[in-house]
Motif scaffolding. Structure first.
Motif, mmCIF file in Angstrom:
data_model
loop_
_atom_site.group_PDB
_atom_site.id
_atom_site.type_symbol
_atom_site.label_atom_id
_atom_site.label_comp_id
_atom_site.label_asym_id
_atom_site.label_seq_id
_atom_site.Cartn_x
_atom_site.Cartn_y
_atom_site.Cartn_z
ATOM 1 N N VAL A 49 -14.270 27.726 -56.528
ATOM 2 C CA VAL A 49 -12.964 27.606 -57.172
ATOM 3 C C VAL A 49 -11.975 26.948 -56.214
ATOM 4 O O VAL A 49 -11.760 27.414 -55.097
ATOM 5 C CB VAL A 49 -12.430 28.973 -57.642
ATOM 6 N N ASP A 50 -11.379 25.878 -56.685
ATOM 7 C CA ASP A 50 -10.483 25.047 -55.895
ATOM 8 C C ASP A 50 -9.064 25.153 -56.449
ATOM 9 O O ASP A 50 -8.845 25.617 -57.564
ATOM 10 C CB ASP A 50 -10.956 23.593 -55.951
ATOM 11 N N SER A 83 0.066 26.770 -50.244
ATOM 12 C CA SER A 83 -0.530 27.339 -49.036
ATOM 13 C C SER A 83 -1.499 28.434 -49.426
ATOM 14 O O SER A 83 -1.364 29.064 -50.488
ATOM 15 C CB SER A 83 0.557 27.906 -48.116
ATOM 16 N N ILE A 84 -2.492 28.663 -48.570
ATOM 17 C CA ILE A 84 -3.430 29.775 -48.742
ATOM 18 C C ILE A 84 -3.315 30.660 -47.514
ATOM 19 O O ILE A 84 -3.493 30.193 -46.384
ATOM 20 C CB ILE A 84 -4.875 29.286 -48.913
ATOM 21 N N ALA A 131 -3.248 14.895 -52.413
ATOM 22 C CA ALA A 131 -4.364 15.147 -51.497
ATOM 23 C C ALA A 131 -4.271 16.542 -50.902
ATOM 24 O O ALA A 131 -3.224 17.184 -50.912
ATOM 25 C CB ALA A 131 -4.369 14.104 -50.386
ATOM 26 N N GLY A 132 -5.423 16.993 -50.392
ATOM 27 C CA GLY A 132 -5.475 18.274 -49.705
ATOM 28 C C GLY A 132 -6.255 19.346 -50.425
ATOM 29 O O GLY A 132 -6.311 20.486 -49.951
ATOM 30 N N VAL A 133 -6.862 19.011 -51.577
ATOM 31 C CA VAL A 133 -7.635 20.018 -52.294
ATOM 32 C C VAL A 133 -8.805 20.482 -51.425
ATOM 33 O O VAL A 133 -9.291 19.762 -50.555
ATOM 34 C CB VAL A 133 -8.130 19.489 -53.652
ATOM 35 N N GLY A 134 -9.264 21.699 -51.694
ATOM 36 C CA GLY A 134 -10.242 22.324 -50.816
ATOM 37 C C GLY A 134 -11.621 21.711 -50.851
ATOM 38 O O GLY A 134 -12.330 21.686 -49.831
ATOM 39 N N LYS A 139 -15.294 22.664 -46.474
ATOM 40 C CA LYS A 139 -14.578 22.959 -47.708
ATOM 41 C C LYS A 139 -13.751 24.244 -47.555
ATOM 42 O O LYS A 139 -14.145 25.172 -46.850
ATOM 43 C CB LYS A 139 -15.558 23.097 -48.876
ATOM 44 N N VAL A 140 -12.621 24.276 -48.252
ATOM 45 C CA VAL A 140 -11.772 25.465 -48.304
ATOM 46 C C VAL A 140 -11.671 25.885 -49.762
ATOM 47 O O VAL A 140 -11.032 25.201 -50.566
ATOM 48 C CB VAL A 140 -10.366 25.198 -47.727
ATOM 49 N N LEU A 141 -12.319 26.994 -50.091
ATOM 50 C CA LEU A 141 -12.353 27.461 -51.473
ATOM 51 C C LEU A 141 -11.690 28.824 -51.584
ATOM 52 O O LEU A 141 -11.599 29.567 -50.601
ATOM 53 C CB LEU A 141 -13.797 27.524 -51.969
#
Length: 282
Positions: free
Chosen positions: A119-120, A202-203, A245-248, A254-256
């Motif tokens: 999940v992104d 932000s995450i 830009a910047g999606v995981g 990868k950043v999910l």
């Protein structure tokens, strides 16, 4: 003008709070926020002359989507050059359009359950239609927009790219809670330039996306012109206008999104959404 959905009731934002629209209008307008869009001209005329005193507190925990049940949800893909580049795809010559399902709409705060997969996140500015738009020119398009709000086009990437073309974009982006919007709908005239707003997310406190809507390939008026020449845009429709830009999923590594994460999403002049995540049990 600012429209809130507070505890399921339509409220008009004021300097120090809000008023319940049904009560303040003596029943002329319903408490159902979605119904306001079908009477937008009549409603805005009433709201512009209202001079009451705010008596409703804006409580973040009570906020719902200012567009709880849009008749149609359109989403524009690859609408920022840097996102198209990071995705390894060509810069589009016309808007890339797919649909999201209304059952995926959620409010600006709360918990979202994650399905299996990847999940992104995708920060987006959402335009909401206030007047039916059919064969509308870009020059006239802002006159058909009720307002702007913050959105997240959450995406389960495995479902999205499953199968042969066309892939399952609509399904992958329509799990429950995958179209959160809020915290408020802001009319275009409140912005110095509604075509140039900062947005990002932000995450867990780490900035993931930051850009400006002026970097869109196709502006909101151009998108409305394109869509309205094919299908009528209805009052209360929501248009997710694309992510920068910047999606995981395009990062290395990868950043999910995972259980326990906190995702904050903002757009300048509108506000911030805050969501936490847990695993979905099937």
């Amino acid at each position: 003008m600012r429209i809130y959905n507070l505890s399921g009731r339509a409220c008009l934002g004021m300097d120090a709070g809000a008023v319940d629209i049904e009560i303040a209008s003596n029943g002329t307008f319903s408490s159902d926020v979605q119904s306001l869009y079908s009477r937008w001209d009549e409603f805005t005329h009433w709201a512009s002359g209202f001079e009451g005193t705010p008596d409703v507190k804006i409580d973040n925990s009570a906020l719902g989507s200012p567009v709880p049940l849009p008749p149609q949800i359109f989403a524009i893909g690859l609408n920022y050059r840097d996102h198209a580049v990071e995705s390894g795809l060509e810069i589009p010559e016309i808007p890339v359009v797919f649909g999201k399902f209304p059952a995926s709409v959620a409010g600006p705060h709360g918990k979202i359950l994650l399905p299996e997969g990847a999940v992104d996140f995708e920060t987006e500015l959402v335009a909401v239609i206030g007047r039916r738009a059919e064969n509308v020119s870009a020059a006239d398009a802002w006159g058909h927009v009720a307002g702007l709000t913050v959105g997240q086009d959450l995406s389960e990437r495995h479902t999205q790219w499953r199968g042969t073309a066309p892939q399952q974009f609509g399904l992958a982006k329509s799990f429950p809670g995958f179209s959160p919007m809020g915290p408020v709908l802001v009319s275009p005239d409140e912005f110095e330039n509604p075509d140039d707003l900062e947005l990002g997310c932000s995450i867990n406190g780490t900035l993931m996306q930051k850009s400006r809507t002026s970097d869109m390939i196709f502006t909101i008026p151009e998108v409305i012109e394109y869509l309205s020449r094919i299908v009528p845009l209805l009052p209360g429709d929501a248009i997710f206008t694309g992510t920068p830009a910047g999606v995981g999923f395009s990062r290395n590594p990868k950043v999910l999104l995972g259980a326990g994460d906190t995702l904050k999403t903002y757009v300048e002049g509108i506000g911030e959404m805050r969501h936490t995540f847990d695993l979905r049990v099937v």
